[in-house]
Scaffold this active site. Structure first.
Site, PDB file in Angstrom:
ATOM      1  N   GLY A 208      -5.178 120.703  25.853  1.00  0.00           N
ATOM      2  CA  GLY A 208      -6.024 119.663  25.265  1.00  0.00           C
ATOM      3  C   GLY A 208      -6.028 118.416  26.111  1.00  0.00           C
ATOM      4  O   GLY A 208      -5.640 118.433  27.285  1.00  0.00           O
ATOM      5  N   ASN A 209      -6.494 117.303  25.535  1.00  0.00           N
ATOM      6  CA  ASN A 209      -6.489 116.026  26.239  1.00  0.00           C
ATOM      7  C   ASN A 209      -6.202 114.908  25.246  1.00  0.00           C
ATOM      8  O   ASN A 209      -6.022 115.156  24.049  1.00  0.00           O
ATOM      9  CB  ASN A 209      -7.804 115.807  26.994  1.00  0.00           C
ATOM     10  CG  ASN A 209      -9.015 115.846  26.081  1.00  0.00           C
ATOM     11  OD1 ASN A 209      -9.133 115.046  25.150  1.00  0.00           O
ATOM     12  ND2 ASN A 209      -9.919 116.791  26.334  1.00  0.00           N
ATOM     13  N   HIS A 210      -6.180 113.675  25.750  1.00  0.00           N
ATOM     14  CA  HIS A 210      -5.725 112.533  24.939  1.00  0.00           C
ATOM     15  C   HIS A 210      -6.847 111.824  24.171  1.00  0.00           C
ATOM     16  O   HIS A 210      -6.617 110.755  23.605  1.00  0.00           O
ATOM     17  CB  HIS A 210      -5.021 111.509  25.825  1.00  0.00           C
ATOM     18  CG  HIS A 210      -3.782 112.037  26.487  1.00  0.00           C
ATOM     19  ND1 HIS A 210      -2.678 112.428  25.771  1.00  0.00           N
ATOM     20  CD2 HIS A 210      -3.477 112.253  27.793  1.00  0.00           C
ATOM     21  CE1 HIS A 210      -1.742 112.839  26.589  1.00  0.00           C
ATOM     22  NE2 HIS A 210      -2.195 112.759  27.837  1.00  0.00           N
ATOM     23  N   SER A 211      -8.031 112.395  24.135  1.00  0.00           N
ATOM     24  CA  SER A 211      -9.136 111.717  23.443  1.00  0.00           C
ATOM     25  C   SER A 211      -8.828 111.566  21.953  1.00  0.00           C
ATOM     26  O   SER A 211      -8.419 112.517  21.286  1.00  0.00           O
ATOM     27  CB  SER A 211     -10.434 112.519  23.610  1.00  0.00           C
ATOM     28  OG  SER A 211     -11.470 111.954  22.843  1.00  0.00           O
ATOM     29  N   ALA A 276     -14.657 114.668  24.763  1.00  0.00           N
ATOM     30  CA  ALA A 276     -13.948 115.045  25.989  1.00  0.00           C
ATOM     31  C   ALA A 276     -13.702 116.554  25.936  1.00  0.00           C
ATOM     32  O   ALA A 276     -12.685 117.024  25.439  1.00  0.00           O
ATOM     33  CB  ALA A 276     -12.632 114.288  26.093  1.00  0.00           C
TER      34      ALA A 276
END
Length: 400
Positions: A208-211, A276
């Protein structure tokens, strides 16, 4: 936009009541006439003299005005106002408002008011998250009131979480945005994507990502307040939409977001892709948890479907399509390449190099680049203010 407005500021008994002084000052600076109505508990946190001095109007806390028997007419007060702002609104006051209780002059004024009411909650995280509070807030929304979002951070209890009242400047910005509505987008169908995607590795792990999704949710709220019918497609996030005109669709993976977005885009007048989305996803997903063995784990990834490129191919001349670019190197050049490759009307560029911008922040600093190469740079602002800048740019395109 607040110049000449008659505003009642309702202050209840919260530690956030100290912010009422700044809030009054900012509203008066905007040209509004402010009258403050306080509960008795609010006196423990800020003095009526402070608020009376700043508002240049007597503060009202009792039904009885003086020893001679004159009274503060809550009915006249409610009819006088163009706007009622409850800030801070405690869980207790919110519960009473939602259920029609009327045991102080502030609540009597609320029940008498014919103007629009804005509610800025302020409480501890567990109080805010409690089902009773959430039901009460939903009821107030259903009554036609506007409930402002809460901020996340350190609370008076020392805990970290959601429940803080928005800062006074954020509240004023919210009011300015809301009162500036000309409903230019009334009836327009708007698609907004928000948040991250989670690409499963096994039943436990994901890429995943930090959005946080804040930018997309802010956009959805601004569009809705401009009269648009909004479809918000969101990856995993703990954010909640506020406006009744927002239909939310929750997705998890890039594949899910692709399918839902392409489907919704066909019926949309405007689309803003702020999510994102993962560029790569595991080629194979294990149906059981991968056990730890050895010093390395090799994952074979495959490219995900390019949502923005697909929308650009399907885009009709009457549709407006906006994308985001988050870059660390050759920022402007890369953003311009993306703008043309994806057939966008304009692209919103933000940089991970800017302190306070990008993932995980309530603020952002962006540049808007249109297809003619015109670049407009903005200062660091709250994401709600950035959303308004983006929506204003879209309205300029529609009016052109």
């Amino acid at each position: 936009m607040l110049k000449g407005k008659k505003i009642i500021l309702g202050v209840s008994g919260s530690i956030a009541a100290y912010k009422a002084a700044t809030l009054v000052r900012l509203l008066v600076k905007q040209g509004a006439t402010v009258k403050v109505v306080m509960t008795h508990d609010a006196h423990d946190f800020i003095t009526p003299l402070t608020l009376a001095t700043l508002s240049k109007n007597p503060v009202i806390s009792n039904f009885k005005a003086n020893a001679e028997g004159e009274w503060n007419n809550h009915v006249e007060l409610g009819l006088w106002a163009d706007m009622l702002l409850m800030a801070p609104a405690t869980a207790n006051t919110i519960a009473k408002m939602a259920n029609g209780l009327c045991d102080n002059i502030l609540l009597a004024t609320y029940l008498s008011a014919r103007c629009k009411t804005y509610i800025a909650p302020a409480m501890d995280l567990d109080m805010y998250a409690h089902p009773a509070t959430q039901i009460n807030l939903q009821k107030l929304n259903d009554f036609g009131n506007t409930v402002l979002p809460v901020a996340e951070g350190e609370l008076a209890s020392g805990l970290m979480g959601k429940g803080r009242m928005l800062e006074p400047d954020e509240i004023v910005t919210f009011l300015l945005n809301d009162t500036s509505i000309s409903l230019k987008l009334k009836g327009k169908k708007v698609l907004v994507t928000a948040g991250p995607t989670y690409e499963s590795i096994d039943p436990v792990r994901f890429i995943g990502n930090h959005s946080s999704g804040r930018m997309g949710f802010a956009l959805a709220e601004v569009f809705a307040r401009q009269g648009a019918i909004v479809t918000l497609i969101s990856g995993p996030t703990d954010l909640h939409q506020q406006h009744a005109n927002i239909k939310r669709i929750d997705v998890t993976s890039a594949e899910d977001m692709f399918n839902q977005t392409v489907k919704a885009f066909a019926k949309s007048d405007i689309a803003v892709m702020s999510a994102a989305v993962a560029d790569y996803t595991p080629e194979k997903v294990s149906i059981t948890k991968i056990k730890k063995s050895g010093d390395e784990l090799h994952l074979k990834l495959k490219k995900t479907k390019d949502i923005l490129a697909e929308l650009g191919r399907k885009k009709l001349k009457k549709q407006v399509l906006v994308g985001f670019a988050l870059e660390t190197d050759n920022e402007v050049n890369n953003a311009i390449k993306k703008l043309h490759a994806k057939n966008l009307d304009f692209i919103v560029l933000n940089s991970l190099r800017t302190k306070g911008a990008g993932f995980g922040h309530t603020t952002n600093k962006v540049s808007i680049i249109d297809r003619n190469g015109t670049q407009t740079n903005f200062n660091l602002k709250s994401k709600s203010e950035v959303a308004l800048d983006i929506v204003n740019k879209i309205m300029q395109i529609i009016d052109a």
